[in-house]
Design a protein around this motif. Structure first.
Motif, PDB file in Angstrom:
ATOM      1  N   UNK A  16       0.885  -1.241  -0.126  1.00 31.42           N
ATOM      2  CA  UNK A  16      -0.106   0.060  -0.264  1.00 31.42           C
ATOM      3  C   UNK A  16       0.460   1.178   0.121  1.00 31.42           C
ATOM      4  N   UNK A  17       1.982   1.159   0.675  1.00 27.79           N
ATOM      5  CA  UNK A  17       2.281   2.644   0.489  1.00 27.79           C
ATOM      6  C   UNK A  17       3.517   2.457  -0.311  1.00 27.79           C
ATOM      7  N   UNK A  18       3.472   1.374  -1.018  1.00 24.74           N
ATOM      8  CA  UNK A  18       4.079   1.810  -2.803  1.00 24.74           C
ATOM      9  C   UNK A  18       3.050   2.797  -3.461  1.00 24.74           C
ATOM     10  N   UNK A  19       2.019   2.828  -3.479  1.00 25.68           N
ATOM     11  CA  UNK A  19       1.017   3.684  -4.283  1.00 25.68           C
ATOM     12  C   UNK A  19       0.455   5.008  -2.698  1.00 25.68           C
ATOM     13  N   UNK A  20       1.400   5.583  -2.476  1.00 25.91           N
ATOM     14  CA  UNK A  20       1.408   6.333  -1.741  1.00 25.91           C
ATOM     15  C   UNK A  20       0.959   7.935  -2.532  1.00 25.91           C
ATOM     16  N   UNK A  21       0.251   8.836  -2.486  1.00 30.21           N
ATOM     17  CA  UNK A  21       0.416  10.002  -3.643  1.00 30.21           C
ATOM     18  C   UNK A  21       1.356  10.679  -3.541  1.00 30.21           C
ATOM     19  N   UNK A  22       1.612  10.651  -2.293  1.00 34.70           N
ATOM     20  CA  UNK A  22       2.654  11.563  -1.166  1.00 34.70           C
ATOM     21  C   UNK A  22       3.748  10.875  -1.302  1.00 34.70           C
ATOM     22  N   UNK A  23       4.870  11.494  -1.675  1.00 37.25           N
ATOM     23  CA  UNK A  23       5.935  10.832  -1.361  1.00 37.25           C
ATOM     24  C   UNK A  23       6.772  11.600  -0.466  1.00 37.25           C
ATOM     25  N   UNK A  24       6.689  13.209   0.080  1.00 37.02           N
ATOM     26  CA  UNK A  24       7.687  13.949   0.959  1.00 37.02           C
ATOM     27  C   UNK A  24       6.373  13.723   2.228  1.00 37.02           C
ATOM     28  N   UNK A  25       6.642  13.279   2.950  1.00 40.71           N
ATOM     29  CA  UNK A  25       6.497  13.254   4.437  1.00 40.71           C
ATOM     30  C   UNK A  25       6.007  14.685   4.864  1.00 40.71           C
ATOM     31  N   UNK A  26       7.003  15.772   4.375  1.00 43.11           N
ATOM     32  CA  UNK A  26       6.466  16.328   5.266  1.00 43.11           C
ATOM     33  C   UNK A  26       4.959  17.485   4.515  1.00 43.11           C
ATOM     34  N   UNK A  27       5.217  16.912   3.084  1.00 43.55           N
ATOM     35  CA  UNK A  27       3.753  17.186   2.105  1.00 43.55           C
ATOM     36  C   UNK A  27       2.234  17.356   2.996  1.00 43.55           C
ATOM     37  N   UNK A  28       1.810  17.964   3.067  1.00 41.03           N
ATOM     38  CA  UNK A  28       0.440  17.954   2.786  1.00 41.03           C
ATOM     39  C   UNK A  28      -0.025  18.653   1.130  1.00 41.03           C
ATOM     40  N   UNK A  29      -0.924  19.961   1.409  1.00 40.03           N
ATOM     41  CA  UNK A  29      -1.226  20.765   1.006  1.00 40.03           C
ATOM     42  C   UNK A  29      -1.989  21.528   0.595  1.00 40.03           C
ATOM     43  N   UNK A  30      -2.082  21.956  -0.693  1.00 43.02           N
ATOM     44  CA  UNK A  30      -3.555  22.741  -1.228  1.00 43.02           C
ATOM     45  C   UNK A  30      -4.097  21.685  -2.116  1.00 43.02           C
ATOM     46  N   UNK A  31      -4.968  22.026  -2.227  1.00 44.89           N
ATOM     47  CA  UNK A  31      -6.217  21.507  -3.430  1.00 44.89           C
ATOM     48  C   UNK A  31      -6.619  22.066  -4.291  1.00 44.89           C
ATOM     49  N   UNK A  32      -7.209  22.120  -5.490  1.00 47.30           N
ATOM     50  CA  UNK A  32      -7.979  23.346  -6.592  1.00 47.30           C
ATOM     51  C   UNK A  32      -8.994  23.586  -5.618  1.00 47.30           C
ATOM     52  N   UNK A  33      -9.179  25.031  -5.567  1.00 46.04           N
ATOM     53  CA  UNK A  33     -10.438  25.554  -4.340  1.00 46.04           C
ATOM     54  C   UNK A  33     -10.124  26.161  -3.441  1.00 46.04           C
ATOM     55  N   UNK A  34      -8.693  25.705  -2.847  1.00 43.45           N
ATOM     56  CA  UNK A  34      -8.307  26.320  -1.268  1.00 43.45           C
ATOM     57  C   UNK A  34      -7.593  27.617  -1.394  1.00 43.45           C
ATOM     58  N   UNK A  35      -7.676  28.631  -0.586  1.00 43.00           N
ATOM     59  CA  UNK A  35      -7.127  29.958  -0.424  1.00 43.00           C
ATOM     60  C   UNK A  35      -5.565  29.436  -0.367  1.00 43.00           C
ATOM     61  N   UNK A 136       3.266  24.163   2.801  1.00 39.02           N
ATOM     62  CA  UNK A 136       2.159  24.680   2.638  1.00 39.02           C
ATOM     63  C   UNK A 136       1.091  24.466   1.441  1.00 39.02           C
ATOM     64  N   UNK A 137       2.282  25.115   0.553  1.00 40.77           N
ATOM     65  CA  UNK A 137       1.798  24.476  -0.485  1.00 40.77           C
ATOM     66  C   UNK A 137       1.534  22.830  -1.103  1.00 40.77           C
ATOM     67  N   UNK A 151      -8.810  36.507  -6.012  1.00 39.77           N
ATOM     68  CA  UNK A 151     -10.378  37.274  -5.226  1.00 39.77           C
ATOM     69  C   UNK A 151     -10.489  38.104  -4.652  1.00 39.77           C
ATOM     70  N   UNK A 152     -11.746  38.303  -3.663  1.00 43.11           N
ATOM     71  CA  UNK A 152     -11.894  39.381  -2.169  1.00 43.11           C
ATOM     72  C   UNK A 152     -11.755  38.586  -1.919  1.00 43.11           C
ATOM     73  N   UNK A 153     -11.813  36.779  -2.068  1.00 48.43           N
ATOM     74  CA  UNK A 153     -11.878  36.091  -0.339  1.00 48.43           C
ATOM     75  C   UNK A 153     -10.614  35.852   0.050  1.00 48.43           C
ATOM     76  N   UNK A 154      -9.885  36.017  -1.477  1.00 50.38           N
ATOM     77  CA  UNK A 154      -8.165  35.496  -0.975  1.00 50.38           C
ATOM     78  C   UNK A 154      -7.603  34.565  -2.578  1.00 50.38           C
ATOM     79  N   UNK A 155      -6.199  34.272  -2.991  1.00 51.43           N
ATOM     80  CA  UNK A 155      -5.834  33.974  -3.612  1.00 51.43           C
ATOM     81  C   UNK A 155      -5.779  32.341  -3.817  1.00 51.43           C
ATOM     82  N   UNK A 156      -7.187  32.068  -4.160  1.00 51.03           N
ATOM     83  CA  UNK A 156      -8.179  30.528  -4.727  1.00 51.03           C
ATOM     84  C   UNK A 156      -6.943  29.685  -5.444  1.00 51.03           C
ATOM     85  N   UNK A 157      -6.666  28.720  -5.750  1.00 49.28           N
ATOM     86  CA  UNK A 157      -5.864  28.074  -5.828  1.00 49.28           C
ATOM     87  C   UNK A 157      -6.925  27.181  -6.892  1.00 49.28           C
ATOM     88  N   UNK A 158      -6.511  27.792  -8.824  1.00 51.65           N
ATOM     89  CA  UNK A 158      -6.940  27.008  -9.759  1.00 51.65           C
ATOM     90  C   UNK A 158      -6.295  26.208 -10.816  1.00 51.65           C
TER      91      UNK A 158
END
Length: 205
Positions: A16-35, A136-137, A151-158
């Motif tokens: 299961x670990x071989x299919x981990x999307x994020x290879x860097x344990x330090x990183x979580x990060x933004x998704x599309x739509x996040x500020x 963070x990213x 945007x008025x709400x902030x910098x939205x990830x597109x």
């Protein structure tokens, strides 16, 4: 029997670990739509740069890149071209070097200044000192692109991902992911491809 079950469970966990999307344990990060939160990082000219400095910007192309990765080098001219094309339209490139210079000496601040001068970078080239911004990213590769819309709400990830579909040869590119995303955003249209897999070197921590 217990030993067999233990090794069977261990094999399952490893697979299961071989299919981990994020290879860097330090990183979580933004998704599309996040500020995306702002940052203040040192540019190669010694000045501090923040997204809030760009009062008239409509958005930003935040690109995590570096001096040493062959993928990043292959994209340098295309990143310069993106900045020249879209900065005048309100979407400048903000390049950030996320690598730890203690691990990758060629990505030191002095080497960054040298590379920026050699290539004639038309955009800020910032050092993620202390490696606080890239986690963070959620950047994992160089290059790794984040298109933000102001945007008025902030910098939205597109858009998150690759610049295009062919790092080896710009002349053979078929899918211009970043250009398509910025053009759609500026036209007020839906971005068709919002995420792609970033192709490049792993960030050095």
């Amino acid at each position: 029997m217990k030993t067999f079950k233990f090794f069977g469970l261990l094999a399952l966990i490893l697979s299961l670990g071989a299919f981990t999307i994020n290879p860097n344990p330090m990183v979580d990060g933004y998704e599309v739509g996040d500020i995306a939160t702002d940052f203040s990082l040192k540019n190669v000219d010694g000045k501090m740069v923040s997204l809030s400095d760009y009062k008239d910007a409509k958005g930003f192309l935040v690109i995590f890149t570096c001096n040493t990765c062959p993928y990043a080098k292959a994209y340098e001219d295309r990143i310069i071209s993106l900045d020249k094309t879209y900065k005048s339209k309100g979407v400048p490139v903000i390049a950030i070097n996320p690598n730890n210079p203690d691990v990758q000496a060629g990505d030191s601040f002095d080497k960054m200044k040298q590379r920026a001068a050699e290539k004639g970078f038309t955009y800020p080239y910032l050092l993620d000192e202390g490696q606080k911004v890239f986690p963070q990213y959620g950047a994992t590769r160089t290059p790794h692109v984040y298109l933000l819309e102001k945007t008025v709400k902030g910098n939205v990830v597109r858009y998150i991902g690759a610049i295009d579909d062919n790092y080896q040869d710009a002349a053979k590119v078929e899918d211009t992911f970043v250009e398509d995303a910025v053009d759609a955003m500026l036209a007020g249209k839906e971005i068709e491809v919002k995420t792609t897999r970033a192709i490049g070197c792993g960030i050095k921590v």
